[in-house]
Design a protein around this motif. Structure first.
Motif, PDB file in Angstrom:
ATOM      1  N   GLU A   1     -10.046  -8.239  -9.522  1.00 55.89           N
ATOM      2  CA  GLU A   1      -9.855  -7.590  -8.905  1.00 55.89           C
ATOM      3  C   GLU A   1      -9.443  -8.024  -7.117  1.00 55.89           C
ATOM      4  N   ILE A   2     -10.080  -8.470  -6.540  1.00 54.43           N
ATOM      5  CA  ILE A   2      -9.830  -9.591  -4.898  1.00 54.43           C
ATOM      6  C   ILE A   2      -8.846 -10.044  -4.786  1.00 54.43           C
ATOM      7  N   ALA A   3      -8.388 -11.356  -6.417  1.00 57.68           N
ATOM      8  CA  ALA A   3      -7.082 -12.126  -6.453  1.00 57.68           C
ATOM      9  C   ALA A   3      -5.908 -10.700  -6.554  1.00 57.68           C
ATOM     10  N   VAL A   4      -6.113 -10.371  -7.133  1.00 58.85           N
ATOM     11  CA  VAL A   4      -4.826  -9.489  -7.498  1.00 58.85           C
ATOM     12  C   VAL A   4      -3.971  -8.352  -5.744  1.00 58.85           C
ATOM     13  N   VAL A   5      -4.936  -8.106  -5.422  1.00 57.79           N
ATOM     14  CA  VAL A   5      -4.566  -7.382  -4.864  1.00 57.79           C
ATOM     15  C   VAL A   5      -4.441  -8.415  -3.396  1.00 57.79           C
ATOM     16  N   THR A   6      -5.308  -9.998  -3.161  1.00 57.72           N
ATOM     17  CA  THR A   6      -4.493 -10.721  -2.196  1.00 57.72           C
ATOM     18  C   THR A   6      -3.340 -11.111  -3.037  1.00 57.72           C
ATOM     19  N   THR A   7      -2.744 -10.855  -4.266  1.00 55.19           N
ATOM     20  CA  THR A   7      -1.044 -11.361  -4.618  1.00 55.19           C
ATOM     21  C   THR A   7      -0.572 -10.406  -4.534  1.00 55.19           C
ATOM     22  N   ILE A   8      -0.481  -9.117  -4.699  1.00 53.54           N
ATOM     23  CA  ILE A   8      -0.320  -8.388  -3.773  1.00 53.54           C
ATOM     24  C   ILE A   8       0.670  -7.734  -2.241  1.00 53.54           C
ATOM     25  N   CYS A   9      -0.878  -7.921  -1.761  1.00 47.85           N
ATOM     26  CA  CYS A   9      -0.505  -8.460  -0.373  1.00 47.85           C
ATOM     27  C   CYS A   9       0.423  -9.051   0.363  1.00 47.85           C
ATOM     28  N   ILE A  10       0.431 -10.509  -0.512  1.00 49.82           N
ATOM     29  CA  ILE A  10       0.908 -11.922   0.116  1.00 49.82           C
ATOM     30  C   ILE A  10       2.424 -11.211  -0.296  1.00 49.82           C
ATOM     31  N   LYS A  11       2.557 -11.150  -1.405  1.00 50.12           N
ATOM     32  CA  LYS A  11       4.208 -10.552  -1.996  1.00 50.12           C
ATOM     33  C   LYS A  11       4.830  -9.863  -1.747  1.00 50.12           C
ATOM     34  N   SER A  12       4.327  -8.738  -0.858  1.00 50.83           N
ATOM     35  CA  SER A  12       4.859  -8.136  -0.399  1.00 50.83           C
ATOM     36  C   SER A  12       5.132  -8.662   0.799  1.00 50.83           C
ATOM     37  N   ILE A  13       4.577  -9.741   1.932  1.00 48.76           N
ATOM     38  CA  ILE A  13       4.928 -10.374   3.026  1.00 48.76           C
ATOM     39  C   ILE A  13       6.716 -10.003   3.142  1.00 48.76           C
ATOM     40  N   PRO A  14       7.733 -10.084   1.844  1.00 48.01           N
ATOM     41  CA  PRO A  14       9.249 -10.466   2.539  1.00 48.01           C
ATOM     42  C   PRO A  14       9.629  -8.633   2.698  1.00 48.01           C
ATOM     43  N   GLN A  15       8.906  -7.887   2.313  1.00 55.05           N
ATOM     44  CA  GLN A  15       9.021  -6.712   2.382  1.00 55.05           C
ATOM     45  C   GLN A  15       9.096  -6.087   3.918  1.00 55.05           C
ATOM     46  N   ARG A  16       8.448  -7.180   4.822  1.00 51.26           N
ATOM     47  CA  ARG A  16       8.666  -6.378   5.945  1.00 51.26           C
ATOM     48  C   ARG A  16       8.637  -7.726   6.681  1.00 51.26           C
ATOM     49  N   PHE A  17      10.124  -8.297   6.371  1.00 52.74           N
ATOM     50  CA  PHE A  17      10.752  -9.857   6.567  1.00 52.74           C
ATOM     51  C   PHE A  17       9.942  -9.903   8.712  1.00 52.74           C
ATOM     52  N   TRP A  18      10.957  -8.902   9.062  1.00 49.66           N
ATOM     53  CA  TRP A  18      10.589  -8.865  10.477  1.00 49.66           C
ATOM     54  C   TRP A  18       9.912  -9.216  11.290  1.00 49.66           C
TER      55      TRP A  18
ATOM     56  N   MET B   1      -0.064  -5.972  11.367  1.00 47.91           N
ATOM     57  CA  MET B   1      -0.992  -5.380   9.926  1.00 47.91           C
ATOM     58  C   MET B   1      -0.673  -3.963   9.864  1.00 47.91           C
ATOM     59  N   TYR B   2      -1.321  -3.489  11.086  1.00 45.47           N
ATOM     60  CA  TYR B   2      -1.165  -1.859  10.950  1.00 45.47           C
ATOM     61  C   TYR B   2       0.209  -1.788   9.772  1.00 45.47           C
ATOM     62  N   SER B   3       1.253  -2.249   9.912  1.00 46.12           N
ATOM     63  CA  SER B   3       2.369  -1.856   9.925  1.00 46.12           C
ATOM     64  C   SER B   3       2.316  -1.835   8.102  1.00 46.12           C
ATOM     65  N   SER B   4       1.845  -3.039   7.110  1.00 47.22           N
ATOM     66  CA  SER B   4       1.857  -3.588   6.829  1.00 47.22           C
ATOM     67  C   SER B   4       1.201  -2.744   5.924  1.00 47.22           C
ATOM     68  N   VAL B   5       0.158  -2.294   6.546  1.00 52.66           N
ATOM     69  CA  VAL B   5      -1.061  -0.996   5.653  1.00 52.66           C
ATOM     70  C   VAL B   5      -0.487   0.204   5.781  1.00 52.66           C
ATOM     71  N   ALA B   6       0.271   0.411   7.033  1.00 53.10           N
ATOM     72  CA  ALA B   6       0.780   1.953   6.361  1.00 53.10           C
ATOM     73  C   ALA B   6       2.024   2.100   5.545  1.00 53.10           C
ATOM     74  N   ALA B   7       2.881   0.444   5.020  1.00 56.87           N
ATOM     75  CA  ALA B   7       4.345   0.729   3.940  1.00 56.87           C
ATOM     76  C   ALA B   7       3.335   0.359   3.029  1.00 56.87           C
ATOM     77  N   ARG B   8       2.474   0.092   2.475  1.00 57.55           N
ATOM     78  CA  ARG B   8       1.632   0.034   1.226  1.00 57.55           C
ATOM     79  C   ARG B   8       0.335   0.722   0.785  1.00 57.55           C
ATOM     80  N   ALA B   9       0.551   1.512   2.108  1.00 59.12           N
ATOM     81  CA  ALA B   9      -0.482   3.281   1.597  1.00 59.12           C
ATOM     82  C   ALA B   9      -0.470   3.288   0.750  1.00 59.12           C
TER      83      ALA B   9
END
Lengths: 405, 231
Positions: free
Chosen positions: A6-23, A293-301
């Motif tokens: 569970e933790i591994a998949v959520v971590t993967t999702i979070c890290i893989k989504s970094i390019p979506q918030r590139f700047w 990180m707050y933007s990340s959480v908001a974007a991935r809400a």
């Protein structure tokens, strides 16, 4: 195992989504890397300085200063004391049977650093920096077996001739072979350049003792006595000898210990400047990390809400978000360390030694241990910057994350 | 074909406090859904359709009243207990699919299985079976951005089915699709209900979609106003 999945998949999702918030992610990486660069530049300076001074001292070389003097600069020793040391136990004798004892004079003179030379090259406008002029005789050469004259020759006794340390020659103006230099009220000729294992002596000028004593009005006075010992264990016998002779009010220590103390004073000062500056900057980077990180959480809400709908725990959202923050800050730390290594490692600098009051030339040295300190600071920024947003990711009500009342 | 009561709402009230105002969504609402039912819930915006779905799915809690699922209370469960209950009993299908954009179709479908004790090979077998069921076996390695809306919704259906839940909750499942794709998805839901016995509650604005359900409930201002049996 399920929890780890569970933790591994959520971590993967979070890290893989970094390019979506590139700047925003990049801004965090840059901010953290700047903090790390500032810190590591100071620490590399301290490490290089320390390495230079620590590399100077030998364990089987005793150095004696006037009792209570912390450094050669404020020491004073008379010729008779030097003679008494020649008879001390534990002192090594040279091939000629003479004890390897070197009374040395220590004078501060002016020099001009190449880095402070005005653009028009006018030496009169250039600020002066303190340089050590050491007066020594043939024994001074004999007690330093690692000495290499790499250009020219040894100075002749009784003449205004100078041997110049390699580091000083590189960093200061006018000390090339054959140059005539004005020191105090007298002129000197550079007749040789020496190397001595990258030690602090390479930041010095050496000349014949009687000439220095005469031209700088220090008749019959020295600042230190160096004595090559039969071995590191011989220091005790020498100390006892000095302690038992009322004419010898001297402090005795090994050269290694003497320079280690000097190094720690100045490198402590450099570190005390570096850490507060880096920590002050780290607060700025922390604000950046929090924002990202707050933007990340908001974007991935919606993703977070969907995962929790499916049955994923808040803990996995917390750890995934924290991992994202740590990855960004780690990237910043690595970039900062690499940049420091490329820009500063091996760079020659010089600074005023607190103890000797003269310039010591050293090389910035980014050791793995120093780099690790920068990476740890980056991870601390990432951790603190990630905890609150991660907590929000874990605790935000699902219906709120979906934007429904 | 419907059976025993699967869900029962008894005197359920739901109120929100917004500033100084208290907004009542439901006031002593009652509802019984038998196992194997396919219920369409229709009503104007703000009538409480989504809130009803949230309560049924255990992602929101009633202010008052009791919700039972298969004879057991779910409104008294803690957050962690509810998460585990949802993982075993409820599949969600959303209007905008809510797939993880960084995961392939197969990984998206596999997500609920990561919360089970199944090993890697068993998970793989089940994912392949679920994707075959929705006709997307050959798209297993495609990412959501590489698929049409209808295909994404079919992946979402496979994800909802993979852990074999008793209840499927669908929030406007065809709201983002064209008519013919919507009909395909609705036919698939109907098949799941009739052939696999899945109990389905579907919120929709679309009367055509509601026709695929066994019955339609009309919700207005927090009350069921009319019940219409279909099929």
């Amino acid at each position: 195992m399920r929890a780890l999945n569970e933790i591994a998949v959520v971590t993967t999702i979070c890290i893989k989504s970094i390019p979506q918030r590139f700047w925003t992610s990049l801004s965090t990486v840059v901010a953290v890397s700047l903090v790390v660069t500032v810190l590591l530049a100071f620490l590399a300076m301290a490490a290089g300085f320390q390495q230079t001074l620590r590399g100077t001292g030998a364990k089987d070389m005793a150095i004696m200063l006037r009792a209570g003097a912390q450094a050669e600069l404020n020491s004073g020793i008379v010729r008779n004391q030097a003679r008494l040391i020649e008879e001390a136990p534990g002192v090594l004798k040279g091939p000629d049977g003479k004890p390897l004892v070197s009374p040395e004079l220590y004078v501060i003179v002016d020099g001009i650093k190449k880095s402070t030379l005005p653009a028009d090259g006018d030496l009169k406008k250039a600020p002066r920096a303190n340089v050590t002029l050491r007066g020594l005789g043939p024994a001074g050469i004999a007690v330093r077996p690692g000495l290499k004259i790499v250009e020219g020759r040894q100075f002749n006794p009784g003449t205004n001739e100078l041997l110049v340390g390699r580091a000083l020659q590189k960093d200061f103006v006018g000390f090339n072979l054959g140059d005539t230099v004005k020191l105090g009220n007298s002129s000197w000729v550079v007749v040789g350049v020496f190397e001595l294992g990258g030690s602090v002596f390479e930041s010095e000028l050496w000349a014949d003792t009687p000439v220095v004593q005469d031209l700088f009005h220090r008749q019959n006075v020295f600042q230190s006595i160096r004595a090559r010992l039969t071995g590191p264990d011989a220091l005790g016998a020498l100390k006892d000898y000095v302690a038992n002779d009322p004419q010898l009010k001297l402090d005795v220590t090994t050269e290694a210990e003497y320079y280690a103390q000097q190094a720690s004073r100045t490198s402590d000062l450099i570190q005390k400047l570096g850490w507060p500056l880096a920590i002050a900057m780290a607060f700025g980077a922390l604000a950046g990390a929090l924002n990202t990180m707050y933007s990340s959480v908001a974007a991935r809400a919606q993703e977070i809400a969907t995962l929790r709908c499916i049955g994923f725990s808040g803990t996995s959202s917390f750890l995934g978000t924290l991992a994202e923050s740590l990855v960004l800050s780690l990237a910043g730390g690595v970039v900062g360390a690499l940049f420091t290594w490329v820009a500063f490692d091996g760079l020659t600098g010089s600074t005023l030694s607190g103890a000797s009051f003269s310039q010591i030339v050293f090389t910035f040295h980014l050791t793995p241990a120093v780099a690790l300190q920068g990476i740890v600071l980056a991870l601390v920024v990432g951790f603190i910057g990630g905890v609150l947003p991660a907590w929000r990711a874990a605790r935000i009500p699902i219906v709120e994350a979906y934007g429904t009342p | 074909m419907t059976g025993q009561t699967l869900i029962h709402l008894q005197d359920v009230s739901k109120r929100f406090v917004k500033g100084k105002d208290t907004i009542t969504i439901f006031d002593h609402l009652g509802l019984t859904i038998p196992a194997g039912d396919f219920v369409a819930v229709m009503g104007p915006s703000g009538s409480g359709k989504t809130t009803l779905l949230n309560l049924l799915g255990g992602i929101d809690q009633p202010t008052e009243g009791a919700i039972t699922f298969d004879g057991a209370r779910v409104d008294t469960l803690t957050e962690g207990q509810l998460a585990r209950w949802r993982a075993h009993n409820v599949g969600f299908i959303f209007q905008f699919y809510n797939l993880m954009p960084t995961l392939s179709a197969a990984r998206n479908v596999e997500l609920p299985l990561l919360l089970t004790a199944f090993g890697r090979s068993e998970r793989k077998r089940r994912v392949e079976a679920a994707l075959s069921l929705v006709g997307l076996a050959e798209r297993a390695n495609h990412y959501p951005r590489e698929m049409s809306g209808g295909q994404q919704q079919r992946v979402a259906i496979a994800r909802a089915l993979i852990s074999d839940p008793k209840l499927l909750l669908c929030d406007e499942p065809t709201g983002d699709l064209d008519r013919s794709t919507a009909d395909e998805i609705l036919a698939m839901l109907q098949l799941l209900n009739r052939e696999m016995g899945k109990t389905i509650v579907m919120v929709t604005h679309d009367p055509e979609a509601a026709k695929y359900a066994r019955r339609t409930l009309h919700l207005d201002k927090g009350r069921f106003t009319e019940r219409e049996m279909v099929a």
